[in-house]
Design a protein around this motif. Structure first.
Motif, mmCIF file in Angstrom:
data_model
loop_
_atom_site.group_PDB
_atom_site.id
_atom_site.type_symbol
_atom_site.label_atom_id
_atom_site.label_comp_id
_atom_site.label_asym_id
_atom_site.label_seq_id
_atom_site.Cartn_x
_atom_site.Cartn_y
_atom_site.Cartn_z
ATOM 1 N N GLY A 122 0.815 -1.210 0.000
ATOM 2 C CA GLY A 122 0.000 0.000 0.000
ATOM 3 C C GLY A 122 0.847 1.257 0.000
ATOM 4 O O GLY A 122 2.078 1.200 -0.128
ATOM 5 N N PRO A 123 0.211 2.430 0.154
ATOM 6 C CA PRO A 123 0.914 3.714 0.083
ATOM 7 C C PRO A 123 2.075 3.860 1.060
ATOM 8 O O PRO A 123 3.003 4.635 0.803
ATOM 9 N N VAL A 124 2.056 3.130 2.160
ATOM 10 C CA VAL A 124 3.149 3.229 3.134
ATOM 11 C C VAL A 124 4.495 2.861 2.509
ATOM 12 O O VAL A 124 5.552 3.320 2.965
ATOM 13 N N ALA A 125 4.475 2.063 1.422
ATOM 14 C CA ALA A 125 5.722 1.656 0.765
ATOM 15 C C ALA A 125 6.443 2.827 0.102
ATOM 16 O O ALA A 125 7.610 2.693 -0.282
ATOM 17 N N MET A 126 5.763 3.971 -0.035
ATOM 18 C CA MET A 126 6.396 5.154 -0.610
ATOM 19 C C MET A 126 7.089 6.009 0.443
ATOM 20 O O MET A 126 7.822 6.939 0.109
ATOM 21 N N SER A 127 6.865 5.719 1.711
ATOM 22 C CA SER A 127 7.367 6.551 2.808
ATOM 23 C C SER A 127 8.671 6.019 3.368
ATOM 24 O O SER A 127 8.832 4.806 3.562
ATOM 25 N N ARG A 128 9.575 6.917 3.677
ATOM 26 C CA ARG A 128 10.852 6.520 4.265
ATOM 27 C C ARG A 128 10.670 5.879 5.638
ATOM 28 O O ARG A 128 11.584 5.264 6.165
ATOM 29 N N GLN A 129 9.492 6.030 6.227
ATOM 30 C CA GLN A 129 9.210 5.425 7.529
ATOM 31 C C GLN A 129 8.967 3.918 7.441
ATOM 32 O O GLN A 129 8.904 3.244 8.465
ATOM 33 N N HIS A 130 8.804 3.396 6.217
ATOM 34 C CA HIS A 130 8.502 1.976 6.049
ATOM 35 C C HIS A 130 9.787 1.171 6.171
ATOM 36 O O HIS A 130 10.577 1.069 5.236
ATOM 37 N N ARG A 131 10.001 0.577 7.308
ATOM 38 C CA ARG A 131 11.265 -0.085 7.631
ATOM 39 C C ARG A 131 11.640 -1.222 6.665
ATOM 40 O O ARG A 131 12.816 -1.367 6.314
ATOM 41 N N PRO A 132 10.691 -2.050 6.192
ATOM 42 C CA PRO A 132 11.088 -3.119 5.268
ATOM 43 C C PRO A 132 11.671 -2.608 3.946
ATOM 44 O O PRO A 132 12.337 -3.351 3.227
ATOM 45 N N GLY A 133 11.389 -1.339 3.614
ATOM 46 C CA GLY A 133 11.894 -0.760 2.381
ATOM 47 C C GLY A 133 10.918 0.253 1.829
ATOM 48 O O GLY A 133 9.734 0.249 2.209
ATOM 49 N N HIS A 134 11.383 1.135 0.966
ATOM 50 C CA HIS A 134 10.529 2.167 0.398
ATOM 51 C C HIS A 134 11.037 2.555 -0.981
ATOM 52 O O HIS A 134 12.217 2.422 -1.297
ATOM 53 N N VAL A 135 10.093 3.019 -1.803
ATOM 54 C CA VAL A 135 10.419 3.414 -3.167
ATOM 55 C C VAL A 135 11.067 4.799 -3.157
ATOM 56 O O VAL A 135 10.591 5.715 -2.485
ATOM 57 N N THR A 136 12.156 4.926 -3.907
ATOM 58 C CA THR A 136 12.830 6.209 -4.073
ATOM 59 C C THR A 136 12.919 6.509 -5.570
ATOM 60 O O THR A 136 12.599 5.667 -6.401
ATOM 61 N N ALA A 137 13.363 7.717 -5.896
ATOM 62 C CA ALA A 137 13.453 8.139 -7.295
ATOM 63 C C ALA A 137 14.788 8.834 -7.524
ATOM 64 O O ALA A 137 15.163 9.721 -6.754
ATOM 65 N N SER A 138 15.503 8.431 -8.555
ATOM 66 C CA SER A 138 16.770 9.082 -8.861
ATOM 67 C C SER A 138 16.915 9.310 -10.355
ATOM 68 O O SER A 138 16.118 8.809 -11.159
ATOM 69 N N THR A 139 17.929 10.090 -10.713
ATOM 70 C CA THR A 139 18.102 10.489 -12.110
ATOM 71 C C THR A 139 19.573 10.481 -12.487
ATOM 72 O O THR A 139 20.442 10.806 -11.669
ATOM 73 N N LEU A 140 19.845 10.134 -13.729
ATOM 74 C CA LEU A 140 21.164 10.390 -14.291
ATOM 75 C C LEU A 140 21.010 11.635 -15.155
ATOM 76 O O LEU A 140 20.300 11.621 -16.171
ATOM 77 N N VAL A 141 21.648 12.723 -14.731
ATOM 78 C CA VAL A 141 21.559 13.999 -15.437
ATOM 79 C C VAL A 141 22.648 14.072 -16.494
ATOM 80 O O VAL A 141 23.834 13.921 -16.191
#
Length: 202
Positions: free
Chosen positions: A51-70
């Motif tokens: 659920g939405p908690v997986a997007m939050s850094r508070q989710h200890r098992p892991g969370h989705v992040t976003a990065s870029t190669l500029v």
């Protein structure tokens, strides 16, 4: 952008509902760029099932992040930061926030904040997904979705609080020490640049 997303706390899973739906749809329809990215995509979709908690850094098992190669406007150099916390050169990116309604928006916000460059252009199709261990919350995982970004001609970077240094490097001569997973972004980023209109001026 809704008022509730602006005032929501980063610890409130409901604040990430729109972002969670976007990330799930994006990865569901994505064609992975490598076998490793395919495995990481499947692992990320499994995480998103929480659920939405997986997007939050508070989710200890892991969370989705976003990065870029500029990439620079010519597509020959890449912008990397020497990360202040772990002392390696790495692509720009980081945690999602409640204000981010899409994963592309999160990636572009992070790239803009960390580079200090206005007018960045992002390809909305991911170039990679990578899962790796991090120190968040005393030990967690980043399920990092990566994108290609192109800087405008003459762009001048500005070092943020999270970087000791920013630098432009030839795409085939990346610096050391380099974070694991960064070099694998170069080929798909250049491929994205060739197939997209990101280098064209408005």
């Amino acid at each position: 952008m809704s008022d509730t997303s602006i005032t929501a706390q980063p610890t409130d899973p409901a604040a990430y509902a729109s972002l969670h739906a976007d990330a799930t749809a994006l990865l569901d329809g994505w064609q992975p760029t490598s076998p490793a990215a395919s495995t990481a995509r499947d692992r990320t979709l499994a995480l998103l099932a929480a659920g939405p908690v997986a997007m939050s850094r508070q989710h200890r098992p892991g969370h989705v992040t976003a990065s870029t190669l500029v990439l620079d406007a010519t597509g020959t150099r890449v912008l990397l930061c020497l990360h202040a916390k772990f002392g390696r050169w790495v692509q720009l990116g980081g945690h999602c926030e409640p204000v981010d309604e899409t994963l592309v928006a999160a990636a572009l916000r992070e790239a803009t904040e960390e580079s200090g460059i206005a007018g960045l252009r992002i390809d909305p199709v991911p170039i990679d997904v990578d899962v790796h261990e991090v120190l968040c919350q005393g030990g967690s995982r980043h399920y990092d979705v990566r994108f290609a970004v192109v800087a405008p001609p003459g762009a001048v970077e500005q070092v943020s609080d999270e970087a000791e240094e920013l630098g432009w490097f030839p795409a085939d001569q990346l610096p050391e020490p380099l974070a694991g997973g960064t070099v694998q972004l170069v080929a798909p980023a250049l491929a994205a640049l060739r197939r997209s209109p990101l280098r064209r001026e408005p």
